[in-house]
Design a protein around this motif. Structure first.
Motif, short mmCIF file in Angstrom:
data_model
loop_
_atom_site.label_atom_id
_atom_site.label_comp_id
_atom_site.label_asym_id
_atom_site.label_seq_id
_atom_site.Cartn_x
_atom_site.Cartn_y
_atom_site.Cartn_z
N ALA A 132 9.23 -10.72 -11.83
CA ALA A 132 9.97 -11.24 -10.68
C ALA A 132 10.25 -10.15 -9.65
N TRP A 133 10.48 -8.96 -10.13
CA TRP A 133 10.81 -7.83 -9.26
C TRP A 133 9.61 -7.39 -8.44
N TRP A 134 8.46 -7.18 -9.10
CA TRP A 134 7.34 -6.54 -8.44
C TRP A 134 6.31 -7.50 -7.86
N LEU A 135 6.36 -8.77 -8.20
CA LEU A 135 5.38 -9.72 -7.67
C LEU A 135 5.43 -9.80 -6.14
N PRO A 136 6.60 -9.93 -5.50
CA PRO A 136 6.62 -9.96 -4.03
C PRO A 136 6.13 -8.66 -3.41
N VAL A 137 6.45 -7.52 -4.03
CA VAL A 137 5.99 -6.23 -3.50
C VAL A 137 4.48 -6.14 -3.57
N ALA A 138 3.90 -6.58 -4.69
CA ALA A 138 2.44 -6.58 -4.83
C ALA A 138 1.80 -7.53 -3.82
N ALA A 139 2.47 -8.67 -3.57
CA ALA A 139 1.91 -9.64 -2.62
C ALA A 139 1.83 -9.07 -1.21
N VAL A 140 2.89 -8.42 -0.75
CA VAL A 140 2.85 -7.86 0.62
C VAL A 140 1.87 -6.68 0.68
N ALA A 141 1.72 -5.95 -0.42
CA ALA A 141 0.76 -4.84 -0.43
C ALA A 141 -0.66 -5.36 -0.30
N LEU A 142 -0.97 -6.47 -0.99
CA LEU A 142 -2.31 -7.05 -0.94
C LEU A 142 -2.58 -7.72 0.39
N LEU A 143 -1.59 -8.43 0.93
CA LEU A 143 -1.81 -9.21 2.14
C LEU A 143 -1.68 -8.39 3.41
N LEU A 144 -0.78 -7.41 3.41
CA LEU A 144 -0.49 -6.67 4.64
C LEU A 144 -0.86 -5.20 4.56
N GLY A 145 -1.31 -4.74 3.40
CA GLY A 145 -1.76 -3.36 3.28
C GLY A 145 -0.74 -2.47 2.59
N THR A 146 -1.24 -1.52 1.83
CA THR A 146 -0.34 -0.61 1.12
C THR A 146 0.35 0.37 2.06
N ASP A 147 -0.17 0.52 3.27
CA ASP A 147 0.45 1.43 4.23
C ASP A 147 1.38 0.71 5.20
#
Length: 337
Positions: free
Chosen positions: A115-130
């Protein structure tokens, strides 16, 4: 008018933070050693820009070492026990009956981490790690892990990183965000939302500024709250056993002493950016410290600060009354002009 209101609230918050420093110091600085820890924490952040997590870790280690080598220094009831109030209506023994279980802890940890890291991973994949969203997700996740000593302590760390490292907002805006948070309960979550909103608004990437700001604020709220709930669910079965652990209590005593220095640094930050229009950085070798330009002092802000200090320490008025009066004073200065 809004600017004028905040011009009055900011000096009031300076008085409130000063009161917090004194209150925590009276409770925790019960020995010269802990006074030294508080001073060292203040200098580590003010002079060297030491990260808040490192300051907390070193303070915990000092407290634990004192417990091992000189336990007499740690006075009984050093700020982490009960306050001697009335007995609870429902005894603790009737509430804390669940026995610790590795299986239950594993399930809780697995669900909480997803639950904690799923949204963070989603924005990293969709909007970039930078992207600013990934950076905010990681930064505020780390902030949630070091919420020792209350909101004022960790907000000094947030201000340091958000302004100096990531440049999400200016020092003046950070002060106004802290002032805004004092008008409602829950200053920590209010400030991190404010910081994330402004940071994402100014660097939204492929999104529109308002959509980016909303996403940044929501993501920050999520990664701030979920770790706290995870800690609660994991720690609840162990609370009764850990609350009497003298080694943990000693480590927390060291942390509380360091928090005094951390909050004092926040008060200094407030004073510099509330009372003065500009500051400059003086550096010499590893030392670096900000000084205000004395010629840029604001007489109005100084007068409201003196009034707020008098209402806080002399009249001992409640916080909301002080905030309201100072807001009206700030508004009145603009109307008079």
């Amino acid at each position: 008018m809004v600017t004028a209101l905040f011009a009055g609230i900011a000096p009031a918050v300076l008085a409130i933070v000063s009161q917090a420093v004194i209150r925590v110091a009276k409770r925790s600085l019960t020995h010269p050693l802990f006074v030294a820890v508080a001073v060292a924490a203040f200098l580590a952040i003010a002079l060297f820009g030491a990260p808040f997590p490192i300051v907390i870790a070193v303070a915990a280690l000092i407290g634990w070492t004192v417990h091992k080598l000189a336990p007499h220094v740690l006075k009984k009831g050093n700020g982490h026990g009960g306050d001697g109030g009335p007995a609870p209506l429902i005894p603790d023994d009737a509430l804390h009956h669940v026995q610790p279980s590795w299986r239950s802890a594993g399930k809780t940890l697995a669900v909480g981490l997803v639950a904690w890291w799923l949204p963070v991973a989603a924005v990293a994949l969709l909007l970039g790690t930078d992207s600013v969203f990934t950076t905010q997700g990681l930064f505020f996740s780390g902030t949630a892990l070091v919420t020792f000593g209350g909101a004022y302590a960790v907000l000094a760390f947030v201000a340091q990183r958000a302004v100096e490292t990531y440049a999400w907002l200016t020092p003046g805006e950070m002060v106004r965000g802290l002032a805004l948070a004092e008008t409602t309960p829950g200053p920590l979550i209010m400030v991190v939302q404010f910081v994330a909103f402004l940071g994402a608004y100014r660097d939204p990437g492929a999104l529109t500024p308002w959509a980016g700001a909303l996403l940044g604020a929501l993501l920050t709220t999520w990664v701030t709250f979920v770790p706290c709930f995870l800690f609660i669910f994991l720690g609840a079965p162990h609370v009764e056993r850990l609350r009497h652990n003298t080694a943990i209590s000693a480590a927390l005593t060291g942390i509380t002493a360091a928090v005094v220095g951390v909050i004092a640094n926040l008060a200094l930050y407030f004073a510099e950016h509330t009372l003065f229009a500009r500051t400059f950085t003086w550096a010499w070798g590893p030392f670096s410290i900000q000084f205000p330009e004395l010629s840029t002092v604001s007489p109005i802000a100084l007068a409201i600060t003196v009034a707020a200090l008098a209402m806080t320490f002399v009249l001992k008025w409640p916080m909301l009354r002080i905030l309201g009066i100072c807001a009206l004073l700030g508004l009145g200065t603009v109307l008079l002009q």
